[in-house]
Design an enzyme around this catalytic site. Structure first.
Site, PDB file in Angstrom:
ATOM      1  N   THR A 556     -12.134-119.676   5.530  1.00 53.46           N
ATOM      2  CA  THR A 556     -10.639-119.905   6.154  1.00 53.46           C
ATOM      3  C   THR A 556     -11.141-117.811   7.526  1.00 53.46           C
ATOM      4  OG1 THR A 556      -9.727-117.861   4.618  1.00 53.46           O
ATOM      5  CG2 THR A 556      -9.244-120.816   4.680  1.00 53.46           C
ATOM      6  N   LYS A 580     -14.717-112.897   8.256  1.00 49.17           N
ATOM      7  CA  LYS A 580     -14.996-111.189   8.240  1.00 49.17           C
ATOM      8  C   LYS A 580     -14.443-110.026   7.495  1.00 49.17           C
ATOM      9  CE  LYS A 580     -14.801-111.605  13.095  1.00 49.17           C
ATOM     10  NZ  LYS A 580     -15.965-113.017  13.102  1.00 49.17           N
ATOM     11  N   ALA A 612     -22.447-115.970  14.272  1.00 48.14           N
ATOM     12  CA  ALA A 612     -22.386-117.405  13.700  1.00 48.14           C
ATOM     13  C   ALA A 612     -24.029-117.334  13.340  1.00 48.14           C
ATOM     14  CB  ALA A 612     -22.083-118.218  14.786  1.00 48.14           C
ATOM     15  N   ASP A 679     -12.093-107.686  17.655  1.00 54.13           N
ATOM     16  CA  ASP A 679     -13.608-108.746  17.073  1.00 54.13           C
ATOM     17  C   ASP A 679     -14.812-108.033  17.400  1.00 54.13           C
ATOM     18  OD1 ASP A 679     -14.005-111.092  16.082  1.00 54.13           O
ATOM     19  OD2 ASP A 679     -15.769-111.215  18.179  1.00 54.13           O
ATOM     20  N   LYS A 683     -17.624-106.764  13.718  1.00 54.11           N
ATOM     21  CA  LYS A 683     -18.713-106.857  13.585  1.00 54.11           C
ATOM     22  C   LYS A 683     -19.944-105.900  13.852  1.00 54.11           C
ATOM     23  CE  LYS A 683     -17.822-111.484  15.195  1.00 54.11           C
ATOM     24  NZ  LYS A 683     -17.855-112.105  17.571  1.00 54.11           N
TER      25      LYS A 683
END
Ligand code: ADP
Ligand code: ASP
Ligand code: MG
Length: 818
Positions: A556, A580, A612, A679, A683
């Site tokens: 999720t 994340k 990914a 986003d 990362k």
């Protein structure tokens, strides 16, 4: 002479008894000499205990149990016997039932069932079964005679579990068999003391009766016929993959049975060992199968560990204190105090510091044991040089057993590794100096998990079962399930790996299946599942099932699920997730999760958080572990932004490129979610933290790509009109770059302690220059990779590659667990 014994489960139903008649007729027609011992019909001893206990409590319900007992036996007679045989048995049976009925009424009146009375009550079970079966055998043409074992097995008066007078018993056996050449059909379990009082040999004692007769007659072999294929590597009720042990020594069998393998009653082995009579354990329901042979032959080729066993309920008592150190005779005092109280000790351990002695006893004996020991050490306790006895309850003992362990180093290492990797704490450890047995005391809630983990480690080292609990079966989750399903055959064949999805949930429903959810129809099963999804209950259930090799997979993007990671890792369960949130939120939380995983020795894996399925985090970690120094990390880590800027070429309108990206599904429905760089920030934070930098979100400087007007637009459509208005601005940026021979890329960059995100011009000497499509690219410039940096490139988004990344982690965790 052969002595055969058929247990309660073999004679639980009349049709099963017919099967036994066939087996015995086989022996009979071959002319083999044999005698046969029978237990009570399955469950009868329990019900006799129940009825006398009720009667002793003054509860009239005992009568119903008695009626059921009488009816069951009468019915068996009707089903199995005809004509003269039936006529011979029924009146005798009725007489017996009458006696039992009166006896129970007596118990009811006096409200007391002493052990002595109880033994008499219990004897009706074996006496009825053997009597009926002896006539069934006669009817089938075997020259059979009923023998009440009270005539041949003599004991003291320790009712409930009487001690055998071997000399007298063997004499009686020899005398009886010398006079009676017919096939003797003997009652198991029952015996008699002086004066003819009925005694019993202890629960499961029919095995012992058979061994006594065999020893008395110097029989050639004993066959114990039961409902499983012999002695198995572990209790099949607790370890589904247990299998038959072909041969074992008396000593090994004794250890197995003492440590809870109910398949043989422990005292059975002594008479067999004494006379070196081989003993077979065979399956009534699979008579052609050879079963287990127990003898004195040690097979040097046999595996070091033969079997794994457990005692489910023990209490551990510890006597500790400086007063124990260097004082001879302490152990003697301790154990004689227990012996005097008739308390059996299951296991003893003492550290060489002599500061403490721990011993395990049956929980019902724990308080008595404490009292006796504290009495024995009253003086030392009053002087405070020895502490009051500590009791720990709710424990189990698991033991690995095998003669060949003694010749092989590394066994204990393997034992503790298997336990440790499954988060099972060893409360106490004991190894007999014979090295026949290594025992570990653990929490009872871990018993089944420990047995399975040990069984896998010692017997199935080339096969392994992973138990997956998966929340989130959307695009990534369902792709992962498809991949697991497609790969199952290959993994099983080449890696001996079986992946079972035991728990599965979407946002509405959750589903559990301990033997593994059928992945061919998981959608329907989940849809039909009755249980509403609640992450706390899902995780509670996963912990409660407490299976070996458990892995939690969170597919999720939910912070609610991520909030449970700490608890999950703390329960010694590994995690793999593309979510994340946990890793990129507060640094303190990130650190705590890492620390808990390390403390519990489990894996917390989130490779798919960046790029990914691309090996980004693992590459970074490999560089760090191998001593490289990270100078700079640059990344195009958003597939959407990569697509947009790779396709934005001179002559094009930026707004058109963004719209196309949105239409093709490369961006979120509101492309600003990608273009605002949040986003990318997540990362970058993750990568920074992996390098040891305690980066927080506010430490990352984002240079906005979009002009203020676009960022402020109220709707997606008004955003696009603002973006069209900004086309000239973007055009100018592009032209400027072009004039420098460069292209535009949206780059996240980590250098020293600075983290930045923004649009950059990159020249043809930079790897980003050649990016195309929606690929991700991460460029590591390090001490070793300085001239030409190390580049990881490839598709960095999409369900297939993300699911594949999670799948690979599951296998990695699986390898680690093995
Ligand atoms: P019987 O009625 O034939 O005497 P028991 O119920 O006393 O049979 O013993 C057989 C049972 O012992 C099996 O059904 C099995 O559940 C249990 N058992 C426990 N441990 C083991 C083991 N290691 N191997 C085989 N059976 C075991
Ligand atoms: N019938 C007895 C019991 O259930 C003895 C036996 O089965 O061996 O314990
Ligand atoms: Mg038994």
């Amino acid at each position: 002479m052969k002595v055969l014994k058929f247990g309660g489960s073999s004679v639980a139903k009349p049709e099963r008894i017919r099967g036994i008649v066939d087996i015995l007729k086989g022996y009979y027609t071959k002319g083999e000499k044999f005698t046969v011992v029978f237990s009570a019909f399955g469950g009868v001893t329990d019900s006799l205990i129940e009825m006398s206990t009720l009667a002793a409590k003054g509860d009239e319900a005992y009568q119903e149990h008695f009626e059921a007992f009488a009816a069951r036996h009468t019915q068996a007679v009707h089903e199995l016997l005809d004509g003269e045989y039936r006529e011979a048995v029924l009146p005798e049976l009725e007489r017996n039932n009458e006696v039992l009925k009166n006896l129970l009424y007596g118990v009811f009146l006096v409200r007391e069932a002493s052990k002595r009375t109880m033994d008499y009550v219990l004897s009706f079970g074996e006496r009825s079964s053997a009597f009926i079966i002896s006539h069934v055998l006669r009817q089938s043409g075997i020259n059979a005679a009923y023998l009440d074992a009270r005539r041949i097995v003599k004991t003291d008066k320790s009712f409930g579990s009487a001690r055998v007078d071997f000399k007298l018993t063997y004499q009686k056996i020899r005398a009886h068999y010398a006079q009676n050449p017919d096939v003797q059909v003997v009652t198991g379990f029952v015996a008699s003391a002086k004066g003819g009082l009925t005694t019993t040999l202890g629960r499961g004692g029919s095995d012992y009766t058979a061994a006594l007769i065999a020893a008395g007659l110097d029989a050639s072999v004993i066959e114990i016929w039961t409902d499983v294929d012999g002695v198995l590597t572990a209790d099949p009720r607790k370890v589904k993959r247990a299998f038959t042990i072909p041969t074992m020594t008396y000593a090994e069998a004794m250890e197995m049975s003492h440590f809870g393998a109910k398949v043989i009653y422990p005292p059975t082995l002594q008479p067999a060992l004494l006379k070196k009579i081989p003993l077979y354990i065979k399956n009534t329901f699979n008579p052609d199968f050879i079963g287990t042979l127990i003898s004195d032959h040690v097979d040097p080729e046999a595996t070091a560990v033969k079997g794994i066993s457990s005692i489910s309920h023990v209490a551990l008592l510890t006597l500790s204190g400086s007063g124990l150190f260097g004082v001879p005779g302490t152990a003697a005092r301790l154990f004689s105090s227990l012996a005097a109280a008739g308390i059996n000790i299951i296991l003893i351990t003492q550290g060489s510091s002599e500061h403490a002695i721990s011993f395990a006893v049956q929980p019902s004996m724990a308080n008595k044991a404490r009292k006796r020991v504290e009495e024995a050490f009253e003086y030392e306790i009053s002087m405070k040089i020895i502490n009051p006895v500590k009791i720990e309850e709710d424990l189990s003992v698991v033991a690995i057993i095998g003669e060949n362990m003694r010749y092989q180093p590394g066994i204990s290492g393997r034992l503790f590794q298997a336990l440790g990797k499954n988060g099972i704490n060893a409360v106490a450890i004991a190894q007999g100096s014979s090295e026949l047995n290594v025992s570990v005391v653990i929490n009872r809630s871990d018993e089944a998990k420990a047995l399975n983990a040990l069984h896998e480690s010692f017997f199935l080292s080339d096969t392994k079962e992973l138990h997956l609990f998966m929340i989130g079966v959307g695009l990534i989750g369902s792709t992962l399930i498809n991949q697991i399903r497609a790969q199952a055959g290959y993994l099983k064949e080449t890696r001996g790996l079986e992946i079972k999805v035991v728990g599965m949930a979407n946002s509405r429903k959750m589903l559990f299946e301990e033997s593994g959810i059928d992945l061919e129809q998981w959608q329907d099963s989940l849809q039909e599942a009755a249980t509403e999804m609640d992450p706390a209950i899902f995780i509670g259930k996963m912990k409660e099932l407490n299976l070996s090799n458990t892995i939690f997979v969170d597919n999720t993007a939910s912070s609610k699920v991520a909030a449970f990671y700490e608890d999950i890792l703390d329960s010694s369960i590994s995690i793999s997730t593309p979510n994340k949130i946990a890793v990129s939120s507060g640094f303190v939380q990130y650190q705590r999760l890492k620390a808990i995983a390390a403390k519990r020795g489990v894996q917390f894996m989130y490779e798919t958080n960046v790029g990914a399925g691309l090996p980004v985090i693992s590459t970074l970690n490999d560089l760090i572990i191998s001593g490289d120094r990270i100078l700079r990390i640059e990344g195009v880590v958003s597939g959407s932004l990569s697509y947009i800027f790779n396709n934005f070429k001179p002559g094009m309108r930026f707004s058109e490129v963004v719209r196309k990206a949105q239409e093709l599904g490369y961006t979120e429905p509101d492309p600003r979610i990608d273009l605002n760089g949040l986003d990318v920030r997540r990362k970058l934070i993750i990568l920074a933290r992996e390098t040891g930098l305690p980066l927080e979100a506010e430490d990352v400087a984002i240079s906005p790509v979009l002009p203020e007007s676009c960022r402020q637009a109220a709707t997606v459509e008004s955003f696009f009109s603002e973006l069209e208005a900004a086309d000239t601005y973007f055009n100018a940026l592009l032209q400027e770059a072009e004039a420098n021979g460069k292209v535009l890329r949206m780059v996240g960059k980590l250098e020293g302690s600075s983290a930045t995100i923004g649009l950059q011009q990159v020249g043809s000497d930079h790897p980003f220059y050649h990016l195309s499509g929606s690929d991700n690219m991460i460029v590591f410039t390090t001490e070793r990779y300085k001239e030409r940096p190390l580049v990881v490139r490839g598709p960095g988004a999409g369900a297939e590659v993300t699911a594949a990344g999670v799948f690979a982690e599951i296998i990695t965790i699986g390898n680690y667990l093995g």
